[in-house]
Write a protein that holds these residues in place. Sequence first.
Motif, PDB file in Angstrom:
ATOM      1  N   GLY A 124       0.781  -1.236   0.000  1.00 20.05           N
ATOM      2  CA  GLY A 124       0.000   0.000   0.000  1.00 20.05           C
ATOM      3  C   GLY A 124       0.808   1.278   0.000  1.00 20.05           C
ATOM      4  O   GLY A 124       0.271   2.343  -0.329  1.00 20.05           O
ATOM      5  N   ARG A 125       2.077   1.205   0.374  1.00 20.22           N
ATOM      6  CA  ARG A 125       2.890   2.427   0.379  1.00 20.22           C
ATOM      7  C   ARG A 125       4.353   2.076   0.159  1.00 20.22           C
ATOM      8  O   ARG A 125       4.773   0.943   0.377  1.00 20.22           O
ATOM      9  N   MET A 126       5.135   3.083  -0.262  1.00 14.87           N
ATOM     10  CA  MET A 126       6.555   2.861  -0.484  1.00 14.87           C
ATOM     11  C   MET A 126       7.218   2.475   0.835  1.00 14.87           C
ATOM     12  O   MET A 126       6.969   3.089   1.880  1.00 14.87           O
ATOM     13  N   CYS A 127       8.051   1.446   0.786  1.00 13.31           N
ATOM     14  CA  CYS A 127       8.661   0.992   2.030  1.00 13.31           C
ATOM     15  C   CYS A 127       9.989   0.294   1.761  1.00 13.31           C
ATOM     16  O   CYS A 127      10.199  -0.291   0.693  1.00 13.31           O
ATOM     17  N   ARG A 128      10.862   0.370   2.735  1.00 16.42           N
ATOM     18  CA  ARG A 128      12.153  -0.326   2.689  1.00 16.42           C
ATOM     19  C   ARG A 128      12.579  -0.628   4.114  1.00 16.42           C
ATOM     20  O   ARG A 128      12.249   0.117   5.047  1.00 16.42           O
ATOM     21  N   GLU A 129      13.283  -1.736   4.291  1.00 18.12           N
ATOM     22  CA  GLU A 129      13.780  -2.162   5.607  1.00 18.12           C
ATOM     23  C   GLU A 129      12.648  -2.150   6.637  1.00 18.12           C
ATOM     24  O   GLU A 129      12.736  -1.521   7.686  1.00 18.12           O
ATOM     25  N   VAL A 130      11.581  -2.860   6.304  1.00 17.76           N
ATOM     26  CA  VAL A 130      10.396  -2.915   7.166  1.00 17.76           C
ATOM     27  C   VAL A 130      10.629  -3.946   8.265  1.00 17.76           C
ATOM     28  O   VAL A 130      10.841  -5.131   7.969  1.00 17.76           O
ATOM     29  N   ALA A 135       5.114  -4.887   9.497  1.00 17.56           N
ATOM     30  CA  ALA A 135       4.730  -5.312   8.156  1.00 17.56           C
ATOM     31  C   ALA A 135       3.294  -4.944   7.829  1.00 17.56           C
ATOM     32  O   ALA A 135       2.977  -4.558   6.688  1.00 17.56           O
ATOM     33  N   ALA A 136       2.399  -5.048   8.804  1.00 16.58           N
ATOM     34  CA  ALA A 136       0.985  -4.747   8.547  1.00 16.58           C
ATOM     35  C   ALA A 136       0.788  -3.312   8.071  1.00 16.58           C
ATOM     36  O   ALA A 136      -0.171  -3.021   7.332  1.00 16.58           O
ATOM     37  N   VAL A 211       3.777 -14.063   6.125  1.00 14.07           N
ATOM     38  CA  VAL A 211       3.808 -12.826   5.344  1.00 14.07           C
ATOM     39  C   VAL A 211       4.747 -11.784   5.943  1.00 14.07           C
ATOM     40  O   VAL A 211       5.551 -11.172   5.227  1.00 14.07           O
ATOM     41  N   ALA A 212       4.675 -11.558   7.240  1.00 16.95           N
ATOM     42  CA  ALA A 212       5.508 -10.519   7.859  1.00 16.95           C
ATOM     43  C   ALA A 212       6.992 -10.807   7.668  1.00 16.95           C
ATOM     44  O   ALA A 212       7.793  -9.893   7.400  1.00 16.95           O
ATOM     45  N   ASP A 213       7.380 -12.080   7.797  1.00 11.46           N
ATOM     46  CA  ASP A 213       8.782 -12.441   7.597  1.00 11.46           C
ATOM     47  C   ASP A 213       9.213 -12.209   6.150  1.00 11.46           C
ATOM     48  O   ASP A 213      10.342 -11.770   5.888  1.00 11.46           O
TER      49      ASP A 213
END
Length: 265
Positions: A124-130, A135-136, A211-213
């Motif tokens: 849903g949005r730009m992300c890195r190193e989450v 993660a949610a 999913v989170a991993d």
Amino acid sequence: MRIARFSIDGNVAFGAVEGDAPPGSTEGLVLDIIKGIPFADFELSGTKVPLDAVRLLPPVLPNKVVAIGRNYAEHAAELGHEVPDEPVVFFKPSTSVIGPGDTITYPSFSQELHHEAELAVVIGRMCREVPRERAADVILGYTCANDVTARDAQRREKQWARAKGFDSSCPLGPWVETDIDLAAAADLTIQCTVNGEQRQLGRTTEMIRPVADLIAHITEAMTLLPGDVVLTGTPAGVGPLHDGDQVAVSIEGIGTLTNKVIKRG
């Protein structure tokens, strides 16, 4: 909310799917057209059209599809592989994406096309190193996917780019379900049928890495953009597709994605 992308009278828009229908049917469903895009604040316009009056498109147009191989132990075993120590990450290009009802075109370089039903995560949005625990925050929702694979080419070529990246090899749809949280996503039924015959039946509880991993692992290396898609692996039961077959992927709480297979020429 179920968010669909569709075309009507030559125009493309997003809409919120309203109503209830039997599994695999769109009868009685309507679309409330969205003002804006689902990756930012938006409003429902109140203008509604019957779902049967539009053409459903892929629910998103991803910049990239990041896929995970061998994330179900029984699937790894059925292909003669060990469970990998690290997630097996590969890409499917944006040109591989098709929508519900679109045709899977049998590639000329393969004689052994397989279905692979998968839960797809829509970013849903730009992300890195989450971090795993966040993660949610970067997930818009979930949809159905079919990681269509030219199995003979996969074995022959070792690299998976052609085997899993050919045009039409990534059906997505029918819409994005945003009301599934990470806990629910970890316990959904996944099913694949071919011409009405059940081929695959599994649950996301069988994933080796949840999913989170997967999001944490992927974003250690790359930025994910709004609309990007993460494919989370397939349960056991993959098998052949032939000219004229109708293949359907159904996921509990999301819906059913149906496509027909056609051979070129």
